[in-house]
Structure formats: structure tokens, C-alpha cells
Design a protein around this motif. Structure first.
Motif, PDB file in Angstrom:
ATOM      1  N   ILE A  67       0.873  -1.185   0.000  1.00 15.95           N
ATOM      2  CA  ILE A  67       0.000   0.000   0.000  1.00 15.95           C
ATOM      3  C   ILE A  67       0.906   1.230   0.000  1.00 15.95           C
ATOM      4  CG2 ILE A  67      -1.524   1.393   1.466  1.00 15.95           C
ATOM      5  CD1 ILE A  67      -3.039  -1.050   2.191  1.00 15.95           C
ATOM      6  N   ARG A  68       0.496   2.239  -0.748  1.00 13.77           N
ATOM      7  CA  ARG A  68       1.270   3.482  -0.820  1.00 13.77           C
ATOM      8  C   ARG A  68       0.413   4.685  -0.423  1.00 13.77           C
ATOM      9  NH1 ARG A  68       6.013   2.766  -4.106  1.00 13.77           N
ATOM     10  NH2 ARG A  68       5.952   0.818  -5.285  1.00 13.77           N
ATOM     11  N   ILE A  69       1.089   5.687   0.108  1.00 12.18           N
ATOM     12  CA  ILE A  69       0.490   6.989   0.379  1.00 12.18           C
ATOM     13  C   ILE A  69       1.142   7.989  -0.556  1.00 12.18           C
ATOM     14  CG2 ILE A  69       0.317   8.876   2.048  1.00 12.18           C
ATOM     15  CD1 ILE A  69       0.159   6.808   4.250  1.00 12.18           C
ATOM     16  N   ASP A  70       0.324   8.803  -1.227  1.00  8.66           N
ATOM     17  CA  ASP A  70       0.881   9.803  -2.140  1.00  8.66           C
ATOM     18  C   ASP A  70       0.070  11.089  -2.036  1.00  8.66           C
ATOM     19  OD1 ASP A  70       2.159  11.240  -4.052  1.00  8.66           O
ATOM     20  OD2 ASP A  70       2.075   9.699  -5.594  1.00  8.66           O
ATOM     21  N   TYR A 103     -11.895   1.044  -0.770  1.00  9.85           N
ATOM     22  CA  TYR A 103     -10.982   1.497   0.280  1.00  9.85           C
ATOM     23  C   TYR A 103     -11.802   2.113   1.417  1.00  9.85           C
ATOM     24  CZ  TYR A 103      -7.262   1.189  -3.271  1.00  9.85           C
ATOM     25  OH  TYR A 103      -6.385   0.762  -4.228  1.00  9.85           O
ATOM     26  N   TYR A 151      -2.982  -1.244   8.933  1.00  6.97           N
ATOM     27  CA  TYR A 151      -2.168  -0.098   8.504  1.00  6.97           C
ATOM     28  C   TYR A 151      -2.580   1.167   9.241  1.00  6.97           C
ATOM     29  CZ  TYR A 151      -0.944  -3.117   4.559  1.00  6.97           C
ATOM     30  OH  TYR A 151      -0.500  -4.155   3.787  1.00  6.97           O
ATOM     31  N   VAL A 160      -2.930   4.417   8.533  1.00  6.27           N
ATOM     32  CA  VAL A 160      -3.055   5.427   7.472  1.00  6.27           C
ATOM     33  C   VAL A 160      -3.624   6.707   8.085  1.00  6.27           C
ATOM     34  CG1 VAL A 160      -4.069   5.971   5.229  1.00  6.27           C
ATOM     35  CG2 VAL A 160      -3.477   3.602   5.784  1.00  6.27           C
ATOM     36  N   VAL A 208      -5.291  11.464   4.946  1.00  2.00           N
ATOM     37  CA  VAL A 208      -4.986  10.676   3.745  1.00  2.00           C
ATOM     38  C   VAL A 208      -6.197   9.833   3.353  1.00  2.00           C
ATOM     39  CG1 VAL A 208      -3.569   8.786   2.858  1.00  2.00           C
ATOM     40  CG2 VAL A 208      -2.500  10.646   4.134  1.00  2.00           C
ATOM     41  N   GLN A 209      -6.843   9.230   4.339  1.00  2.00           N
ATOM     42  CA  GLN A 209      -8.047   8.445   4.053  1.00  2.00           C
ATOM     43  C   GLN A 209      -9.148   9.329   3.469  1.00  2.00           C
ATOM     44  OE1 GLN A 209      -9.373   5.745   7.220  1.00  2.00           O
ATOM     45  NE2 GLN A 209      -7.403   6.046   8.250  1.00  2.00           N
ATOM     46  N   GLN A 239      -5.997   9.376  -0.661  1.00  2.00           N
ATOM     47  CA  GLN A 239      -4.599   9.427  -1.067  1.00  2.00           C
ATOM     48  C   GLN A 239      -3.814   8.182  -0.671  1.00  2.00           C
ATOM     49  OE1 GLN A 239      -3.695  13.211   0.830  1.00  2.00           O
ATOM     50  NE2 GLN A 239      -3.680  14.251  -1.157  1.00  2.00           N
ATOM     51  N   TYR A 240      -4.502   7.079  -0.468  1.00  2.00           N
ATOM     52  CA  TYR A 240      -3.781   5.816  -0.321  1.00  2.00           C
ATOM     53  C   TYR A 240      -4.343   4.824  -1.326  1.00  2.00           C
ATOM     54  CZ  TYR A 240      -7.456   3.375   2.462  1.00  2.00           C
ATOM     55  OH  TYR A 240      -8.608   2.753   2.903  1.00  2.00           O
ATOM     56  N   LYS A 241      -3.523   3.846  -1.709  1.00  2.25           N
ATOM     57  CA  LYS A 241      -3.910   2.940  -2.791  1.00  2.25           C
ATOM     58  C   LYS A 241      -3.034   1.700  -2.755  1.00  2.25           C
ATOM     59  CE  LYS A 241      -0.841   5.655  -5.720  1.00  2.25           C
ATOM     60  NZ  LYS A 241      -0.736   6.676  -6.780  1.00  2.25           N
TER      61      LYS A 241
END
Length: 503
Positions: A151-154, A390, A448, A450, A454-455, A459-461
Motif C-alpha cells: 500500500i502506498r500513500i501519495d 478502500y 495499517y 493510514v 490521507v483516508q 490518497q492511499y492505494k
């Protein structure tokens, strides 16, 4: 006379001047298109900003409670459990975009990054022999391979996309203006000269990787190729019919998975045809016949709905964030990774065979269909519900992924051509289809931390194949059993005796 034995003396099959002009115009147009693609998508192996669609997110409070089939099954049958402590890959020491189950021998074949725990040697070339010789992160010595997409945060997706699009427009305006002025005239001339030009292009595309030299291909398509192409299409269609297969049905809970098998096998046959695999001769990487395994449709469920590109064309991880393709952003490792084996509703379970390979979910559900995709997402404290979106969790709750694997083994095979038919799900009473045996059900739970903003901002995927566009429905997990007989024996005993064991 063979197609390539035409006499150059008579000039009968020489390319006409107008055709040359048309070919030149077409080549120029392709070059301009390639420039635009390079500008907008970046170089091969280089990540570009690509956020998940806002529609992929949902407030967990809006998900109906009580839809977790796995939780319901845990209340039936044997109540014991066996948890293996293999860590979380917290230091990111073991990442790669490989998948030795679905893409054996193809480096970067998964085209998205995996988190690994358990066996530390897992990569594209892994085999039972290499895994048995490898070390492990599991405290009890379990050498099994457990892996799932990261999982990434951007937080920079929006700004990066805006800047990238602006640059693309500026470059295209500066370099394509002159071409666009004359394009209409060139297109008209090309169409007049080439006649059935589109059919020729279709013929070249259908031949895929087995295509001949492009110049010869164009000449043949214009002067003679239509008859040859019709024959080739008929031959390819016959191959497609011959390679399309079906699979049996079994288990109420698994009905959707089994019902989708025929459609997937047909899709796989079409994919192999489009990939240029005439009779499997060139299928080393594209038809799933790697490492001497005649797996035919192995890419159809987990890894590919079309022929896989040659290994050298698949870009590896780039930069400190190990970005792959359009999978960009900062990796967030799970706060906890719980690997628990349970009864899955069965009264008793039997030992898994050494080398058993099991898949959860479908990494290419958008092209394979929904048969193998399963809801995997929830929030801590909300495990009574699962969603295929998500989740946006309330304060004090964390993002959670729950992957409950198939648990009915055919009693013979450790793998199958599509990696599905040798092990399926039990029905809602915990029973297996006729001829299948209940084995321990692996349930991987990932939590996670998060950040709330971000949620809420989407912005997470999850890392995914490009065509999935980070769809949460493409979430998946992989497992290969490399436990010793002693560990497996303890595992089975704990489940069947109702004990709660942890090692």
C-alpha cells in the motif's frame, strides 16, 4: 509460390510511389504519437503520478454489517487456530515485483511491488527446492512464502498530474504543430494509396510477436496479404476453439469462482492467440509455459489477461520508494501482519501437502471478471463487515485487509494450470466439493496506520497492474506451503483439538 519469393526484376510487387508516401506519413504520425506518449506517461520503468479514483473510497459506517462470510464460518466446525509469527517486513528488506506462482521466471512480471514475509529468497525464479534451501523470517522456522501487494500513500498526486499534463501540452504544441497542418492531406493520400490500409494494420496486429519484417508485412498486406490473412484468422480461430476449456463446479460459497472458470479459460485462449502464440511455440513467457511447465492459462487469473511482455521490457523498481510503472508514492508497511490458520468451517482438517500453492483474489479482475475477486477491506473494530472499496475509518480505527484463502484441496495436485482448480473455497457450511479435502484455511490480516487526512482525501492505494487503475477489487495475496512435516502436524492438531496455538 512462397510469399517472399517474388521476383525483384519484374517489379510486379514493388511498392508504388504513392504507397511509399502513405507509409511515410503513417510513420511520421506514429513518431508524433510516440512522442506524445513519452511526454505524458514517462520513460519505460519510470513511475508517473496516478491517484486512485475517488469513487473507490467509502465510509466504513456505510458498509452493511454482518457480511463477513469468513467470520460466520469460524463459528462452525473446529474452533482451533495456529498463528505463525513471521514479522511485517517493517524494514522493507524484501520487496520485488515478481510472482513465481503466476509469472515464473519473469523478472518484474507482476508489474507491482510485493511485501514478503516468511521465506527470504522468494523471487521470480523460486522453486520448492530453492525455498527449502532458503532462510525465513518466521520464528518457528516455517519456510513458506507469504506475499501481497504493498500500500502506498501519495499526497502529491494531484499536483504531479497537473504539472505533468501542463508539460505534455507545451511539448506537444511546440513539436507537433507543423505535422498537424499537413496531416489531413497526407491521410487522404495514404488512404488512396493503401486501399485497405486498416485491414493491413489489423493483420499485422493479429500476428503479434510472430510478425514478419514490417516492410515486408505492409507490402504483402497491400498486394496479396488479404487472402493469407483470412487463412491465418481461420487457423487462429480454430486454435482458440481447441484451447478453450471448462472447469467443474463445486461448493456454494465458491460457486461464483467456479462459474466464471469457463469464461476465463476462453479469455485465456483468446489472449494467447493475440499474444502471437501459434501452437505454443513462442509461449515461453507469454503463454505461461515457463520453466518447462505447460500451464497454458496461468496468466489468465492472477497475472495476465494478455501475453506478458519480454522480461527485458518490464521495468524494475525505481528510486527510494521503489516505484514500479504507475505505482508511485511512499510505501506504508503494515503495523501488524497476522498469519493465522483456522478450520474454515470444517469439523476436521488434513495436512497441506508440501509445495501447495494458493492464490487469494484476482490481480486482474477488470479483465478476468469478478469470479475470483473478493471483498478484502475493513477497519479495526468493524471486522463484521467487508468491502471491495478502500475504507475511510473513524478516529481510533485503522485500515485493515483480511485475506481468507481457499481451503478445499483436490487431494492430488499442488498447483493447476490456472492456479485455481486444485484448491477452492468450502461452501457456507464449511464442506468441500465431492473429491476435495478440507485443509487449514490461511487467513492473512494486515493492519495499517493510514493518517485520517490521507483516508479522507483518497490518497492511499494498493499497488496494481496498470489497467486496474489501483482498483481495490484487485487486492490479492499469494502463499506457497514450505512448512516441515512437524510444523504442519502441530498446526493440524491445534485446529482439530480446538486449541489456540501461536509460534
Amino acid at each position: 509460390m512462397p510469399r517472399n519469393s517474388r521476383s525483384p526484376v519484374t517489379g510486379k510487387h514493388r511498392v508504388a510511389r504513392r504507397t511509399k508516401i502513405a507509409m511515410g506519413a503513417l510513420g511520421l504520425a506514429i513518431a508524433v504519437g510516440a512522442l506524445a506518449v513519452a511526454v505524458t506517461t514517462g520513460r519505460t520503468g519510470e513511475a508517473s503520478a496516478d491517484p486512485a479514483d475517488p469513487s473507490f473510497f467509502i465510509d466504513i459506517n456505510k458498509v452493511p454489517a454482518g457480511n463477513n462470510v469468513n467470520a460466520a464460518l469460524q463459528k462452525k466446525g473446529a474452533k482451533g487456530s495456529f498463528t505463525v509469527d513471521c514479522g511485517t517486513n517493517a524494514d522493507g528488506a524484501h520487496h520485488n515485483p515478481d510472482n513465481f506462482i503466476a509469472q515464473p521466471g519473469i523478472k518484474n512480471g507482476a508489474q507491482h511491488l510485493h511485501d514478503y514475509v516468511g521465506n527470504v529468497t522468494t523471487d521470480a525464479d523460486s522453486s520448492l527446492k530453492s525455498l527449502l534451501a532458503g532462510d525465513t523470517t518466521c520464528k518457528n522456522g516455517d519456510k513458506s512464502a507469504y506475499f501481497w501487494p504493498v500500500i502506498r500513500i501519495d499526497r502529491e498526486d494531484d499536483a504531479a498530474n497537473e504539472n505533468e499534463n501542463e508539460q505534455a501540452q507545451q511539448k506537444q504544441q511546440g513539436k507537433t504543430g507543423d505535422v498537424q497542418q499537413d496531416q489531413s492531406a497526407e491521410d487522404a493520400q495514404a488512404a488512396e494509396a493503401a486501399g485497405e490500409g486498416q485491414d493491413a494494420q489489423d493483420a499485422q496486429g493479429a500476428q503479434g510477436e510472430n510478425a514478419e519484417d514490417p516492410n515486408a508485412q505492409d507490402q504483402n498486406a497491400q498486394d496479396q496479404g488479404q487472402q493469407d490473412q483470412n487463412a491465418q484468422d481461420q487457423n487462429g480461430e480454430q486454435k482458440r476453439r481447441n484451447t478453450g476449456g471448462g472447469a467443474g463446479r463445486g461448493g456454494d460459497q465458491n460457486a461464483q469462482q467456479q462459474d466464471g472458470q469457463n469464461q476465463q479459460d476462453q479469455q485465456q485462449a483468446q489472449d494467447r492467440r493475440r499474444g502471437g502464440q501459434n501452437g505454443g511455440q513462442n509461449g515461453g513467457q507469454n503463454g505461461g509455459q515457463n520453466g518447462g511447465q505447460n500451464n497454458g492459462g496461468q496468466n489468465g487469473n492472477q497475472s495476465s489477461s494478455a501475453a506478458a511482455p519480454p522480461a527485458e521490457e518490464l521495468g524494475g523498481p525505481q528510486g527510494e520508494n521503489e516505484e514500479v510503472g504507475d505505482n508511485d508514492g511512499e510505501i506504508i508497511e503494515p503495523e501488524s501482519a497476522t498469519l493465522k490458520f483456522i478450520g474454515g468451517g470444517a469439523q476436521n482438517v488434513v495436512a497441506m501437502p508440501l509445495g501447495l500453492r494458493v492464490l487469494y483474489g484476482d490481480a486482474k479482475q477488470s479483465t478476468n471478471g469478478p469470479a475470483n475477486a473478493r471483498p478484502s477491506w475493513t477497519c479495526t473494530g468493524f471486522e463484521d463487515r467487508l468491502t471491495d472499496l478502500y475504507p475511510i475509518c473513524p478516529a481510533g480505527s485503522k485500515v485493515e485487509r483480511i485475506h481468507a484463502f481457499p481451503n478445499c484441496w483436490d487431494g492430488k495436485n499442488t498447483d493447476s494450470a490456472n492456479h485455481r482448480t486444485h484448491i477452492v473455497f468450502a461452501n457456507q457450511q464449511g464442506k468441500c466439493p465431492q473429491g476435495f479435502k478440507n485443509v487449514p484455511q490461511l487467513q492473512v490480516t494486515l493492519v495499517y496506520d493510514v493518517p485520517q487526512d490521507v483516508q479522507q482525501n483518497g490518497q492511499y492505494k494498493v499497488d496494481a497492474f496498470a489497467q486496474e487503475k489501483h482498483n481495490p477489487r484487485s487486492d490479492h495475496d499469494d502463499f506457497a506451503n514450505v512448512m516441515s512435516k512437524k510444523i504442519m502436524g502441530r498446526l493440524v492438531n491445534c485446529i482439530n483439538s480446538g486449541k489456540t496455538c501461536a509460534e
